[in-house]
Design an enzyme around this catalytic site. Structure first.
Site, PDB file in Angstrom:
ATOM      1  N   GLN A   1       0.814  -1.227   0.000  1.00  8.74           N
ATOM      2  CA  GLN A   1       0.000   0.000   0.000  1.00  8.74           C
ATOM      3  C   GLN A   1       0.843   1.271   0.000  1.00  8.74           C
ATOM      4  O   GLN A   1       0.302   2.361  -0.200  1.00  8.74           O
ATOM      5  CB  GLN A   1      -0.957   0.005   1.213  1.00  8.74           C
ATOM      6  CG  GLN A   1      -1.976  -1.116   1.223  1.00  8.74           C
ATOM      7  CD  GLN A   1      -3.088  -0.943   0.187  1.00  8.74           C
ATOM      8  OE1 GLN A   1      -3.211   0.076  -0.487  1.00  8.74           O
ATOM      9  NE2 GLN A   1      -3.918  -1.969   0.052  1.00  8.74           N
TER      10      GLN A   1
ATOM     11  N   THR B   1       5.923 -20.047 -17.270  1.00  6.01           N
ATOM     12  CA  THR B   1       6.072 -19.046 -18.339  1.00  6.01           C
ATOM     13  C   THR B   1       5.572 -17.698 -17.838  1.00  6.01           C
ATOM     14  O   THR B   1       4.496 -17.603 -17.242  1.00  6.01           O
ATOM     15  CB  THR B   1       5.271 -19.506 -19.583  1.00  6.01           C
ATOM     16  OG1 THR B   1       5.802 -20.769 -19.983  1.00  6.01           O
ATOM     17  CG2 THR B   1       5.385 -18.515 -20.726  1.00  6.01           C
TER      18      THR B   1
ATOM     19  N   CYS C   1     -13.906  -8.685   4.711  1.00  7.72           N
ATOM     20  CA  CYS C   1     -12.874  -9.679   4.445  1.00  7.72           C
ATOM     21  C   CYS C   1     -12.947 -10.043   2.970  1.00  7.72           C
ATOM     22  O   CYS C   1     -13.815  -9.598   2.249  1.00  7.72           O
ATOM     23  CB  CYS C   1     -13.010 -10.875   5.367  1.00  7.72           C
ATOM     24  SG  CYS C   1     -14.507 -11.782   5.135  1.00  7.72           S
TER      25      CYS C   1
HETATM   26  N1  PLP Z   1      -0.775  -6.844   1.403  1.00  6.93           N
HETATM   27  C1  PLP Z   1      -1.603  -5.796   1.502  1.00  6.93           C
HETATM   28  C2  PLP Z   1      -1.323  -4.736   2.518  1.00  6.93           C
HETATM   29  C3  PLP Z   1      -2.709  -5.699   0.667  1.00  6.93           C
HETATM   30  O1  PLP Z   1      -3.532  -4.656   0.787  1.00  6.93           O
HETATM   31  C4  PLP Z   1      -2.945  -6.726  -0.287  1.00  6.93           C
HETATM   32  C5  PLP Z   1      -4.137  -6.688  -1.154  1.00  6.93           C
HETATM   33  O2  PLP Z   1      -5.220  -6.383  -0.722  1.00  6.93           O
HETATM   34  C6  PLP Z   1      -2.047  -7.799  -0.361  1.00  6.93           C
HETATM   35  C7  PLP Z   1      -0.965  -7.823   0.506  1.00  6.93           C
HETATM   36  C8  PLP Z   1      -2.220  -8.909  -1.359  1.00  6.93           C
HETATM   37  O3  PLP Z   1      -1.938  -8.436  -2.657  1.00  6.93           O
HETATM   38  P1  PLP Z   1      -2.419  -9.213  -3.982  1.00  6.93           P
HETATM   39  O4  PLP Z   1      -3.820  -8.788  -4.223  1.00  6.93           O
HETATM   40  O5  PLP Z   1      -1.491  -8.701  -5.065  1.00  6.93           O
HETATM   41  O6  PLP Z   1      -2.239 -10.655  -3.740  1.00  6.93           O
END
Ligand code: PLP
Length: 390
Positions: free
Chosen positions: A182, A241, A329
């Protein structure tokens, strides 16, 4: 009705630069592992993207491992066995804060009984004294710690004191991973300055396509046992790939971020200030979570006791505004927020927590419309619920 999208922390719309770059690649063929011209062209597109992504966090391009997203990057990173700067290192425990994303909470390749939670304060900041004590206790018992911390929280936007955490972890000879998903593109972040050994990032949070991310090491001479074995792609770190169009879009988004970040973050910060001033003037009983702490400038997590988050999110949606429940969630159901629980936020506030997150395409008109809708939702609240309102 024009939709207003204020959910950039869930996913940020695709930047035009990323869309253009990807569209160009979709009509091309070539497996990046092939030696013919088409294969070499795909390889060079991937390597150009790797350089752009490395540049946005000040890393070495060779230290970038492409993955299917940050969840995979984090799962790859959280490994008890790792080779750091050519030296094998074994970690016995995984220390994570109470406000981590579920991808970190799951613990990667550490078992559940190896995971310990570092407490946070009411603003959501890691308790450094307790972290130092946990590290000392493990070190005295000859246990090495792997520490993973979220740089900027996805619900509240709170930024952690990363350098101080890195100093504590390294003094105890531990390994430090940052979930930088983030923060990148939203606040200045440099891998070397953060002190992390490893960071995970995600393309779709910075306006690139979904389904692509990267694990990046501070030292390119870092080896992690792969999760996926097979064709040896990504220098053996991640077989399969490559997703050429996804990687190219990610690279273009990263390049665009590097170019526009100063301008974008100043604009987004001024919009967020207007949004929060507006919320407070409409609802004097509104609570803005962690507003006294350092936050990424795009995120507001607010609550009006008496308006349940899921009710507010649906009401906003019906009026054309996309926001999230702080406690949503991944299944879309609203449960209690573990982040807000770790911050010891009272249940009546936690249940009401709504997140509005702005981004590269947010406008003044979006904020005005959001506030009009919020004012209508608030006006429907029975006056006996307005605890502090005049
Ligand atoms: N870490 C944080 C702080 C996130 O906000 C998110 C996604 O919501 C993730 C990890 C996981 O990312 P991804 O959607 O690329 O798997």
């Amino acid at each position: 009705m024009n939709r207003i999208y204020l959910d950039h922390n869930a996913t940020s719309p695709l930047r035009p630069a990323a869309r253009e770059a990807m569209t160009g690649v979709l009509t091309e063929t070539g497996n990046a592992s092939s030696v013919h011209r088409e294969g070499r062209a795909a390889r060079s597109r991937i390597e150009r993207a790797r350089q752009r992504i490395a540049a946005v966090v000040g890393a070495d391009a060779e230290a970038v491992i492409f993955t299917s997203g940050a969840t995979e990057a984090i799962t790859l990173a959280l490994s008890p066995e790792i080779e750091l700067s050519g030296r094998p290192v074994c970690c016995d425990v995984l220390l994570i804060s109470g406000i981590e994303h579920p991808a970190v909470r799951a613990g990667g390749r550490f078992s559940e009984d190896q995971i310990e939670i570092i407490p946070v304060d009411r603003a959501g900041l890691v308790d450094l004294t307790t972290l130092a004590a946990m590290l000392t206790r493990h070190r005295n018992s000859k246990r090495r710690a792997f520490v993973s911390i979220i740089a900027a929280n996805n619900e509240t936007g709170v930024i952690q004191p990363l350098c101080e955490i890195a100093t504590l972890v390294h003094a105890a000879e531990g390994i430090f991973h940052i979930d930088a998903v983030q923060i990148v593109g939203r606040y200045s972040f440099d891998l070397a300055a953060s002190g992390a050994d490893l960071i995970s990032i995600s393309s779709h949070k910075l306006g690139g396509p979904q389904g692509v991310g990267a694990l990046i090491a501070r030292d390119a001479n870092t080896r992690i046992p792969p999760l996926l074995r097979g064709g040896g792609q990504e220098r053996g770190a991640r077989a399969g790939t490559e997703n050429v169009a996804g990687i190219v879009g990610f690279g273009a988004a990263a390049e665009n971020v590097a170019l526009l970040m100063a301008e974008e973050t100043a604009h987004v910060a001024s919009l967020r200030d207007k949004l929060e001033t507006g919320i407070n003037s409409i609802a004097s009983d509104a609570v803005i979570l962690s507003d006294a702490a350092l936050r990424i400038p795009n995120t507001t997590c607010f609550a009006v006791p008496g308006i349940l988050a899921e009710t507010a999110v649906i009401a906003f949606d019906l009026e054309g505004v996309a926001v999230s429940a702080g406690s949503a969630c991944s299944s879309g159901k609203v449960g209690s927020s573990l982040t807000l629980a770790a911050m010891k936020i009272e249940p009546e506030i936690s249940r009401a927590a709504v997140r509005a997150s702005l981004g590269w395409n947010s406008t003044e008109a979006d904020v005005v419309r959001f506030l009009e809708v919020f004012s209508r939702i608030y006006a429907k609240l029975p006056s006996n619920h307005r605890t502090k309102a005049a």
